[in-house]
Every structure is written in structure tokens, then in C-alpha cells.
Design an enzyme around this catalytic site. Structure first.
Site, PDB file in Angstrom:
ATOM      1  N   CYS A 179       0.807  -1.232   0.000  1.00  0.00           N
ATOM      2  CA  CYS A 179       0.000   0.000   0.000  1.00  0.00           C
ATOM      3  C   CYS A 179       0.835   1.274   0.000  1.00  0.00           C
ATOM      4  O   CYS A 179       0.641   2.162  -0.832  1.00  0.00           O
ATOM      5  CB  CYS A 179      -0.921   0.001   1.213  1.00  0.00           C
ATOM      6  SG  CYS A 179      -2.087  -1.384   1.276  1.00  0.00           S
ATOM      7  N   HIS A 226      -1.395   5.801   2.891  1.00  0.00           N
ATOM      8  CA  HIS A 226      -1.352   4.624   3.764  1.00  0.00           C
ATOM      9  C   HIS A 226      -1.645   4.999   5.214  1.00  0.00           C
ATOM     10  O   HIS A 226      -0.745   5.315   5.984  1.00  0.00           O
ATOM     11  CB  HIS A 226       0.015   3.959   3.640  1.00  0.00           C
ATOM     12  CG  HIS A 226       0.124   2.642   4.358  1.00  0.00           C
ATOM     13  ND1 HIS A 226      -0.772   1.614   4.177  1.00  0.00           N
ATOM     14  CD2 HIS A 226       1.030   2.187   5.258  1.00  0.00           C
ATOM     15  CE1 HIS A 226      -0.419   0.583   4.923  1.00  0.00           C
ATOM     16  NE2 HIS A 226       0.658   0.907   5.596  1.00  0.00           N
ATOM     17  N   HIS A 231      -2.662  -2.415  -5.642  1.00  0.00           N
ATOM     18  CA  HIS A 231      -1.889  -3.611  -6.011  1.00  0.00           C
ATOM     19  C   HIS A 231      -2.838  -4.801  -6.015  1.00  0.00           C
ATOM     20  O   HIS A 231      -3.995  -4.690  -5.618  1.00  0.00           O
ATOM     21  CB  HIS A 231      -0.730  -3.869  -5.033  1.00  0.00           C
ATOM     22  CG  HIS A 231      -1.158  -3.830  -3.592  1.00  0.00           C
ATOM     23  ND1 HIS A 231      -1.873  -4.852  -3.000  1.00  0.00           N
ATOM     24  CD2 HIS A 231      -0.994  -2.876  -2.639  1.00  0.00           C
ATOM     25  CE1 HIS A 231      -2.131  -4.525  -1.745  1.00  0.00           C
ATOM     26  NE2 HIS A 231      -1.619  -3.338  -1.500  1.00  0.00           N
TER      27      HIS A 231
END
Length: 575
Positions: free
Chosen positions: A78, A132, A317
Site C-alpha cells: 500500500c 497509507h 496492487h
């Protein structure tokens, strides 16, 4: 006579052209709706990742713009992925490779995407997870929740008793690796519902300036708890295992690949018979996230901004659910690097006046290109620090020449995955390599790196890979998680149960007296390691599950810390 007639016709035509040009809408500054989904791999209908997935809203957005079917993240975790998106800088240049690094420690002066838009007359605001687990309030004009909180995720309903489904295998296990259906409504669940509600309300407002509006949908990030109705289309007995899973898929990997592949999560999940339940919960979480996306898209469609807003949707991702014997992320394989990316551009944008036509692009692209792409589309000046390439040529013509590769950087500088329009190349810092032909081997089951027939292709891709890797700054001690201090009276500290890899913990003595640091062994006996002077910090290597007891110099017990699954600070309190 004929000459004068032709001349008159030419003049009339010229006037008509000028009139048409005058009446044509001039390029205007479009709004931007910037949507992120967390940990979403290719399990969406339009990418065909799993036959049972239900994603009507992702699919309708893909059909209305350009769907990039060969898009990859800049990093398979992340923090580095999201920082690369918002800074426009790849990890090998920024030095941000891992989740524990801190944005403003590594890039203290970086101007992020929303800040640049604000400087050029936009109102930059958002809700949900974009960076994040921080907001970076300095980069936004407004945010929900409150920017000063630096917590981007609104209150979310979770079960009172945890774990709900998967027993914790030990201190090495991430506590959020758990799943299950909740007997609640979307509204009571909160979280992504609250985010979608807030973003929808912004789209219903009257705005006096163009906006950059971010919408961070947290699911399908763990834990996979969502309202029960999203589980109903996926009966447990019907669940199919991931199409990319193959038993004994490790034999042809080099040593570093074999080390990166198997992890104890997958073995633990299988041991407890939770594999299909986990797949069911991931599918349910995707279904829920898709429904929240639908609320936002409906709000845009019903607003006055439907025809002048760029829509970008991405995932940070991919995610393993057993492929290569792996669970979670952090690898350079396609299941982990390939992500959904779709962009819809309205007409009359400065960088693309014709807007986008619905289409599919299979060129290798990267999320680090989003910032330069949006700057060009909106007529903002290009940034000198961005090292991604604008995707505008591909938005104009999905078949445009694109002589570039897409690179994904792992935690260790020198480890990366590389994608072109057919091949994938994995390079490890120790020199180990993998090569896959995606045209015939979508799931990367056959590593061709050691086959002499492919030596030229291997050399070609190796030559396209990065050669410079910035150092990886360690996070400051102050930024690390704090271990819980447990004061001791007559009780004893529990014995250690070390399990997992070694990492440092920093013991900070805030008392005015020196103290002694002891490891509590498996039988509960103390083993002295070091003395910590007052107001000083001691670095100690340890493992998850270890217990460290603090005594005074006369060995009187004061308290202890139990090490969790990552590096941390352990603050020894003063009196």
C-alpha cells in the site's frame, strides 16, 4: 462569372467554418473524480480474474471509458504504491519501498497531486484511504474524516469477538486476517458506505471552482467483514479456487522466488479449512466495494458534473489467495502487480478535447503515470519531478505506439518485476531471474529463464530494467508502533513464544534511573541482555512473541513488553 461564383462560395464556406469554430465549446478545466480500491486484484468481470465475481459497476465504468488490461502498480504494497501515485515518483527514485516508511520523513517537501491541483485553482478534497493510513492534511483543502485526525477511514462496524473465522496462528500473523458475514445494514456498517455517502454529497453540491475529489474505498482490504447480503450470491459449497492456483508451482523457481512464494498464512488457512471461506469473503468484499462504487457513479450521473468530470479508478496492487503458495501481497508475480485501471475523459478537456472513446488498451502501463496524465488532461504544467509517462496518447488512441515497459519494485532495492505487452520478467537483487510468456501462460506457471531458447528475450528484458536504486531510509523510532507496557507487581511475566523473523525493537527508558533488560525464555526464566541508562534508548533484535522484562538494578521487576509482528518502540515509563 464562374470565377466570381467560386470566390463567393469559398468566402461563404470560410465564414461557416469560422462560425462553427466560434460556436464550438472551448476547452474547459474538467473536474476529477479519483477513485481507489484497496487490495483489489483482477477479480472483476471485465478482467476475467475469477468466474464467480460480481462487479456490475466496475464493468459499467470500464465500458464507458478506457480499460487498461495490462496495468501494474509501482510497488506491491500500500504505502509505496500510493506514494508513487500521489508524488509521481517511482520507488527506485524516491527511496520509498515499504509500508513502514513514512512519507514526510523520506519526502519532506514533495508536492502531492491534490496540492498541485489546489495551486491551480481547484478545490481538492476527499474521503477514505488514499495514502497509507494517513491523510497528509497539508495536501488537501478539506477531507472527511477531519483532516487533523490523520485517520482517513470512518468508523466501521466489526464483530465484538475476534477472531471470527481464522484462529490466530501466532504473533507473526496480521490481526486483520479474518473474515465473515455481518448481520447489519450498509448504513450501520459505516466505513466505505460513509465514504460513498460523503463523496455523493459533494457531487450534489454547487461548486464555484473545479474540483479534485478523491474517493477511497477500503474493501477488499482485510478484514473481509461486510454485511451478510453480499455473501449470499456466493454459497460456500459453490466456491471455486483461484484459476491461477496450481499445485507444485514452485519447482521451476530460483531460490529467491522459492523464498518469496510460500508463506505461513496460506498453510495456516488450509490447516483450519478456511481457504474457500476466505475466497468467499474476498468475493463478498469485492461485491460490497462494487456496490459502494455504484452509489458514487450514480451520484455523478445525476449531478450537473456528469459531462465535465474525468473519472479515474485504480487499485493499489493485487492480491494472492494461494497462487504460488502465497497469501497477501509483496511479490513481483502478475497476480500481485496487475491491477484494475480505467479512465474516462469527457469532451473539451485541454489535453484531450475529443475525450475518450470506450475501448480496451493492452499496452503495459503503470500507476505512477496517473499524476502526469491528469496534469496533461487538465492543462496543468508538467512537473519536473514526475518520472512516469502520461497516458494521454493511449487515451486518444488505444493502439498508439508505446515503446515502454511497466516496472514494479519490491521491498528490497534491486528486486523488481517488469511487464511488456507479452512478456514478464522478474529480477531479484541477488541475480536470480524468472521469465514468463503471458500470451501462452497467463498465470506464470512455466518459468522460462533457464531455457536456452529464450536467452535473447531474457537479455532484452533485462536490458530494459532499471539499474539505479535509491537507498531505503529506515523509519524513525518515533514513527514506529508502541508496544504495550504491562506493569508488574506480584505477578510474573509470561514466557516467550518466539515465532517469525528477527527485527529491532527500541527500548526507551523515560525513567530517571538505569534499568536492566531481560529476555524471558520459554520456561519463564530471565536472561539479562543489557543495561539502559536513564533517558536513553537501546536497540534490541527480537522476534514476534518474545517477552522482554524490565527490572531495576537490584532485579526488582518493573514491567514487561510482549513483541508483536513488527518493529516497534517500547517506552519504559518514569515514575
Amino acid at each position: 462569372m464562374k470565377y466570381h461564383l467560386l470566390k463567393t462560395v469559398a468566402i461563404v464556406l470560410s465564414l461557416l467554418v469560422l462560425s462553427a469554430q466560434a460556436n464550438a465549446a472551448p476547452p474547459t478545466r474538467p473536474n476529477v473524480l479519483f477513485i481507489a480500491m484497496d487490495d483489489l486484484n483482477d477479480w472483476i468481470g471485465c478482467l476475467g480474474g475469477h468466474p464467480q465475481t460480481i462487479t456490475p459497476n466496475l464493468d459499467r465504468l470500464a465500458k464507458s471509458g478506457v480499460l487498461f488490461t495490462n496495468a501494474h502498480c509501482a510497488a506491491p504494497s500500500c504505502n509505496p504504491s500510493r506514494i508513487s501515485i500521489f508524488s509521481g515518483i517511482t520507488p527506485n527514485v524516491s527511496g520509498v519501498y515499504a509500508n513502514d516508511q513514512v512519507l514526510r520523513e523520506v519526502l519532506p517537501d514533495a508536492e502531492l497531486l491534490p496540492k498541485t491541483f489546489s495551486k491551480h485553482g481547484y478545490h481538492s478534497t476527499g474521503s477514505g484511504k488514499m495514502l497509507h493510513y494517513i491523510i497528509d492534511a497539508q495536501s488537501w483543502d478539506d477531507y472527511f474524516p477531519e483532516p487533523a485526525s490523520e485517520m482517513p477511514i470512518p468508523h466501521t462496524l466489526y464483530p465484538g469477538k475476534r477472531p471470527m473465522s481464522l484462529p490466530r496462528g501466532g504473533p507473526w500473523q496480521y490481526t486483520e486476517t479474518d473474515w465473515g458475514a455481518l448481520d447489519t445494514t450498509d448504513e450501520n456498517f459505516g466505513g466505505d458506505y460513509t465514504v460513498s455517502q460523503w463523496v455523493s454529497e459533494q457531487l450534489a453540491k454547487k461548486h464555484d471552482q473545479p474540483f479534485f475529489l478523491a474517493c477511497g474505498i477500503y474493501r477488499p482490504h482485510e478484514p473481509w467483514f461486510v454485511p451478510a447480503k453480499y455473501f449470499e450470491p456466493f454459497p460456500l459449497e459453490s466456491i471455486q479456487i483461484p484459476p491461477g492456483y496450481q499445485e507444485d508451482d514452485l519447482a521451476d523457481l530460483p531460490p529467491e522466488g522459492k523464498r518469496k512464494g510460500p508463506n505461513r498464512y496460506f498453510a495456516h488457512i488450509q490447516k483450519h479449512g478456511q481457504w474457500k471461506h476466505a475466497i468467499q469473503s474476498y468475493l463478498a468484499s469485492i461485491h460490497f466495494a462494487d456496490a459502494m462504487l455504484g452509489r458514487v457513479l450514480d451520484a455523478l450521473d445525476n449531478s450537473e458534473y456528469a459531462d465535465n468530470t474525468i473519472v479515474v479508478l485504480w487499485s493499489d496492487h493485487g492480491w494472492h489467495l494461494g497462487e504460488k503458495e502465497h497469501w497477501q501481497k509483496y511479490t513481483a508475480w502478475r497476480v500481485c502487480t496487475r491491477i484494475p485501471l480505467m479512465i474516462r475523459v469527457p469532451k473539451n478537456c485541454p489535453g484531450l478535447p475529443a475525450g475518450t472513446e470506450p475501448g480496451i488498451c493492452d499496452q503495459p502501463v503503470n500507476l505512477v503515470s496517473l499524476a502526469p496524465t491528469l496534469f496533461e488532461l487538465c492543462g496543468l504544467p508538467a512537473s519536473k519531478v514526475h518520472n512516469g509517462r502520461s497516458l494521454t496518447p493511449l487515451l486518444k488512441d488505444t493502439d498508439s505506439e508505446w515503446p515502454h515497459v511497466s516496472v514494479t519494485y519490491l521491498h528490497t532495492p534491486g528486486d523488481y518485476g517488469l511487464s511488456d505487452n507479452r512478456w514478464r520478467y522478474v529480477h531479484y537483487a541477488n541475480g536470480d531471474e524468472e521469465l514468463y510468456d503471458i500470451e501462452t501462460d497467463r498465470y506464470e506457471w512455466n518459468n522460462l529463464a533457464d531455457d536456452p531458447k529464450y536467452a535473447d528475450k531474457l537479455a532484452e528484458l533485462r536490458a530494459k530494467g532499471p539499474t539505479q536504486f535509491a537507498d531505503k531510509p529506515a523509519p524513525s523510532i518515533e514513527s514506529l508502533n508502541k508496544l504495550k507496557w504491562v506493569a508488574l507487581g506480584e505477578d510474573k511475566a509470561p514466557p516467550s513464544r518466539p515465532d517469525g523473523s528477527k527485527f529491532p525493537v527500541f527500548f526507551i527508558n523515560q525513567s530517571e534511573e538505569p534499568v536492566k533488560l531481560h529476555w524471558v525464555d520459554r520456561s519463564g526464566q530471565l536472561k539479562f541482555y543489557q543495561e539502559i541508562p536513564p533517558t536513553k534508548t537501546a536497540r534490541q533484535g527480537t522476534r514476534p512473541g518474545s517477552v522482554w522484562q524490565i527490572t531495576n538494578l537490584q532485579d526488582k521487576p518493573l514491567g514487561y513488553f510482549q513483541v508483536d509482528d513488527r518493529s516497534a518502540q517500547a517506552i519504559i515509563p518514569g515514575k
